[in-house]
Design an enzyme around this catalytic site. Structure first.
Site, PDB file in Angstrom:
ATOM      1  N   THR A   1      33.871  36.703  38.235  1.00 33.70           N
ATOM      2  CA  THR A   1      33.198  36.915  36.958  1.00 33.70           C
ATOM      3  C   THR A   1      33.549  38.226  36.264  1.00 33.70           C
ATOM      4  OG1 THR A   1      31.023  36.746  35.893  1.00 33.70           O
ATOM      5  CG2 THR A   1      31.152  38.057  37.914  1.00 33.70           C
ATOM      6  N   TYR A   2      34.202  39.160  36.951  1.00 37.88           N
ATOM      7  CA  TYR A   2      34.436  40.472  36.353  1.00 37.88           C
ATOM      8  C   TYR A   2      35.309  40.361  35.099  1.00 37.88           C
ATOM      9  CZ  TYR A   2      32.583  42.838  40.542  1.00 37.88           C
ATOM     10  OH  TYR A   2      31.780  43.295  41.563  1.00 37.88           O
TER      11      TYR A   2
END
Length: 319
Positions: A52-53
């Site tokens: 998700t970064y």
């Protein structure tokens, strides 16, 4: 840089890890290249990212640097899955479908056929624990991950997951748990760290600088270039700007003045050498900021100062 075994495994990781949450958002590819090179040149090995970064940009940038800036075998590559955005809504889900689909996407972004450490990013009440753990097993048996771990689990969740994996022959034992741990966030000491120690999990400490607060940058306000001034990140910082935490920050600053160190180095050295910690994961916006953290590797906090900081930051001091 000193290497430590990750829990009860034979996997060695550097006692400072490189966090990449800001890559692709506050850190561009050029700066990321410099950071990764400086980190590896200093003897660092553990590089931590997540599906998700920066909406995947973190993994993509890291993948573009493996083999060009540094050799793949120079790093212990760790990623996480279970958090993301779907149809514009943030989700927290650790089903087999989600974990393995995210892992496949992460491998594609990173340009590798396996990661060294694959972690369930969160606990999910909606998904049976055995399904989450079975997905971690499949990641190992399929060769997509060499080791598996968990992240942001409570004490009882950590104990249940680790015990489940140990109880059934042939399952992949959990190697680690990644949790927030700093002088202003010590609640994991109540149950998570004892559970990890009892069940052989290494501890990866995220945000060891108290989301930046322990650097002292917020002592006289919110700097314009800080996370606290970023509308997207202020909610990550603001809850920790309390009177209790200001007291801790002032104690860290006094210790730093006495040692001739920076407050960052005092706070980081304290976490790095706590019992059970395999690696303290540091992130930085610039290579210059990262260099200050890397210089901490040569420093050892005097025991009397460590004890004083223990006292002023203890959970008994929390309102």
């Amino acid at each position: 840089m000193q290497q430590r075994l990750l829990g009860g495994t034979g996997l060695a990781v550097s006692r400072l890890g490189l966090g990449t949450m800001g890559w692709g958002r506050s850190t561009d590819e050029h700066e990321a290249r410099d950071q990764l090179t400086a980190f590896c040149d200093a003897g660092g090995s553990l590089v931590d990212t997540a599906f998700t970064y920066s909406d995947g940009a973190s993994e993509e940038i890291l993948g573009s640097l493996l083999g060009s800036a540094v050799a793949r075998d120079e790093v212990v590559l760790a990623t996480k899955a279970g958090v993301g955005v779907r149809r514009g809504q943030r989700y927290f889900e650790t089903s087999r479908r989600t974990l393995l689909s995210c892992l496949d996407t992460s491998l594609q972004r990173l340009g590798v056929d396996h990661v060294d450490l694959f972690q369930a990013h969160v606990w999910s009440d909606a998904v049976p624990l055995e399904e989450t753990l079975a997905a971690l097993d499949q990641a190992v048996t399929s060769g997509r991950a060499l080791y598996v771990g968990i992240s942001n689990y409570t004490g009882w969740q950590t104990a249940q997951a680790a015990t489940w994996q140990r109880a059934v022959p042939g399952r992949a034992p959990l190697a680690s748990t990644q949790v927030e741990y700093s002088l202003i966030e010590r609640r994991v000491e109540r149950e998570v760290l004892p559970a990890a120690a009892a069940l052989g999990l290494g501890v990866l400490a995220w945000s060891p600088l108290g989301r930046g607060i322990l650097t002292g940058k917020y002592r006289s306000g919110t700097p314009s270039d800080s996370r606290g001034a970023d509308a997207a990140m202020s909610g990550f910082v603001d809850p920790l700007l309390t009177e209790r935490n200001r007291t801790v920050v002032e104690a860290v600053a006094r210790a730093a003045d006495g040692l001739g160190w920076s407050p960052l180095q005092v706070a980081l050295a304290w976490v790095r050498d706590r019992p059970g910690v395999s690696s303290a994961i540091v992130g930085a916006r610039t290579t210059t900021q990262l260099a200050t953290s890397l210089a901490t590797d040569e420093l050892e906090l005097p025991p009397e100062l460590a004890a004083a900081l223990d006292d002023v930051s203890s959970e008994e001091q929390r309102p």
